[in-house]
Design an enzyme around this catalytic site. Structure first.
Site, PDB file in Angstrom:
ATOM      1  N   TYR A  51     -64.325 -35.759 -18.714  1.00  0.00           N
ATOM      2  CA  TYR A  51     -63.826 -34.902 -19.780  1.00  0.00           C
ATOM      3  C   TYR A  51     -64.006 -35.520 -21.165  1.00  0.00           C
ATOM      4  CZ  TYR A  51     -61.428 -32.649 -15.821  1.00  0.00           C
ATOM      5  OH  TYR A  51     -61.112 -32.047 -14.625  1.00  0.00           O
ATOM      6  N   LEU A 191     -56.449 -19.660 -13.009  1.00  0.00           N
ATOM      7  CA  LEU A 191     -56.444 -18.288 -13.511  1.00  0.00           C
ATOM      8  C   LEU A 191     -57.760 -17.569 -13.236  1.00  0.00           C
ATOM      9  CD1 LEU A 191     -54.584 -18.873 -16.894  1.00  0.00           C
ATOM     10  CD2 LEU A 191     -53.644 -18.102 -14.707  1.00  0.00           C
ATOM     11  N   ILE A 229     -52.934 -26.601 -12.582  1.00  0.00           N
ATOM     12  CA  ILE A 229     -53.189 -27.349 -13.817  1.00  0.00           C
ATOM     13  C   ILE A 229     -53.968 -26.464 -14.803  1.00  0.00           C
ATOM     14  CG2 ILE A 229     -53.004 -29.708 -12.977  1.00  0.00           C
ATOM     15  CD1 ILE A 229     -56.052 -29.606 -12.450  1.00  0.00           C
ATOM     16  N   SER A 232     -55.002 -24.890 -21.774  1.00  0.00           N
ATOM     17  CA  SER A 232     -54.987 -24.100 -23.000  1.00  0.00           C
ATOM     18  C   SER A 232     -54.835 -25.050 -24.175  1.00  0.00           C
ATOM     19  CB  SER A 232     -53.848 -23.084 -23.006  1.00  0.00           C
ATOM     20  OG  SER A 232     -53.870 -22.343 -24.225  1.00  0.00           O
ATOM     21  N   ARG A 237     -49.707 -20.274 -25.409  1.00  0.00           N
ATOM     22  CA  ARG A 237     -50.185 -20.141 -24.030  1.00  0.00           C
ATOM     23  C   ARG A 237     -49.665 -21.286 -23.167  1.00  0.00           C
ATOM     24  NH1 ARG A 237     -54.751 -16.745 -23.718  1.00  0.00           N
ATOM     25  NH2 ARG A 237     -54.146 -14.856 -24.864  1.00  0.00           N
ATOM     26  N   ASN A 241     -47.679 -20.509 -19.791  1.00  0.00           N
ATOM     27  CA  ASN A 241     -48.068 -21.027 -18.488  1.00  0.00           C
ATOM     28  C   ASN A 241     -46.923 -21.771 -17.810  1.00  0.00           C
ATOM     29  OD1 ASN A 241     -50.662 -20.004 -18.842  1.00  0.00           O
ATOM     30  ND2 ASN A 241     -51.524 -21.947 -19.516  1.00  0.00           N
TER      31      ASN A 241
END
Length: 274
Positions: A51, A191, A229, A232, A237, A241
Site C-alpha cells: 500500500y 462493499l 475492513i 474511506s 463515511r 461504516n
C-alpha cells in the site's frame, strides 16, 4: 461511539470486527485519517507493504492518542518477498517503516502459487510469532488447498484468512472451511464496489432499519461472523461504516441478500495470481 464486537482468534487473542482498511489511502493523509478514525472509535487498522503507507500507519498509531495496547495493527508480506529468509527481511523492513516494536497481525498477502514459496514464508511468520515480534499470524487470499498445505507442513493454523467477500461473492465454501479449521474470515472489498446497493434485498433492509445500503452490507458481513475492513478517506463515511455495528438484520433479510451471489470478483483470482 458504537459498541464494535470483538472476534476471538484461535491463538486466544481478540480482534475488532470492524477495521479501517488502508488500501489506496494516500500516504500523506494516512496518519491524519488514522487519528480521525481513532477518535470515531476505530481500533483496527489494516495495512500492507504494497500500500505504500506503512510510515503513515505507524505515525498515526503513535500519535492518535489511543494507548497502543488498545489498537490492532495488521500488515502483510508481498508476493515478491516469499521464502523464509526473504520474508524475515521483509518483516524487518516493515517494522522499520512502521516504527512499531510489535505487529498485532502479520499476513502473507497472496499465496502466489506459481512462485511456490508460501510454505517457507509461513514458516518465517511462525518464527516471528515465536520471537514475540508478531502477536498473531495469518494469510490473505488463500484457497482451501493452500490452507491445507501450510497446516500439513507446519501444524500451525492461521488465525485469519483475509479474502475478497461481498454479496456477489459470499465465499460460503471457504467460510465453511475456515469454521472447520478455527480461522476467522476477514472480508476485503466488503462493499463490493457498491454493486449490490441498488438491489431489492439491500434496499428493503435499508428501508426497514433506517440504515444506509453500505451499513446493511456491512451488517450482513458481521451477521456471518466476519471481520470487515472497509476503506474511506471521508470522515463521514468512516463514521457511517463504523455505525454499521448497530444494524441488526433479520433472518429473512440475510437469506434475501444471499440470493445476490454471482461469483463476480473485483480483484484477482488467488488460484492464478502470483
Amino acid at each position: 461511539m458504537p459498541d464494535v464486537p470483538f472476534l476471538t482468534l484461535n491463538d486466544g487473542r481478540t480482534m475488532p470486527a470492524i477495521g479501517f482498511g488502508l488500501w489506496q489511502v494516500p500516504a500523506d493523509r494516512t496518519a491524519d485519517l488514522i487519528g480521525e478514525a481513532a477518535r470515531l472509535g476505530y481500533r483496527q487498522f489494516d495495512g500492507a507493504a504494497l500500500y505504500g503507507n506503512e510510515e503513515g500507519l505507524g505515525e498515526g498509531v503513535r500519535t492518535c492518542g489511543v494507548p497502543r495496547g488498545e489498537l490492532f495493527v495488521t500488515t502483510k508480506i508481498w508476493n515478491d518477498r516469499h521464502g523464509f529468509d526473504e520474508a524475515l527481511r521483509a518483516a524487518d523492513e516493515g517494522f522499520g517503516r512502521l516504527g512499531l516494536e510489535r505487529i498485532d497481525l502479520l499476513l502473507i498477502h497472496w499465496p502466489a502459487p506459481a512462485r511456490d514459496r508460501y510454505v517457507e514464508t509461513w514458516k518465517a511468520l511462525i518464527r516471528l510469532r515465536e520471537e514475540g515480534r508478531v502477536s498473531s499470524i495469518g494469510v490473505s487470499n488463500f484457497l482451501p488447498e493452500h490452507l491445507d498445505r501450510i497446516v500439513d507442513a507446519t501444524g500451525v493454523v492461521p488465525a485469519v484468512n483475509q479474502i475478497e467477500l461481498h454479496p456477489e461473492l459470499p465465499q460460503a465454501e471457504l467460510r465453511r472451511k475456515h469454521a472447520e479449521m478455527g480461522i476467522v474470515t476477514q472480508s476485503w472489498t466488503p462493499l463490493g464496489q457498491a454493486r449490490s446497493f441498488d438491489s431489492a434485498p439491500v434496499r428493503r433492509a435499508a428501508e426497514r432499519t433506517g440504515a444506509s445500503p453500505a451499513q446493511v452490507v456491512l451488517a450482513w458481513h458481521l451477521a456471518l461472523g466476519c471481520s470487515v475492513i472497509p476503506r474511506s478517506t471521508n470522515p463521514g463515511r468512516l463514521r457511517e461504516n463504523l455505525e454499521a455495528a448497530r444494524v441488526q438484520l433479520d433472518p429473512e433479510e440475510l437469506a434475501s441478500i444471499a440470493t445476490l451471489e454471482t461469483g463476480h470478483r473485483t480483484g484477482p483470482n488467488p488460484a492464478t495470481f502470483s
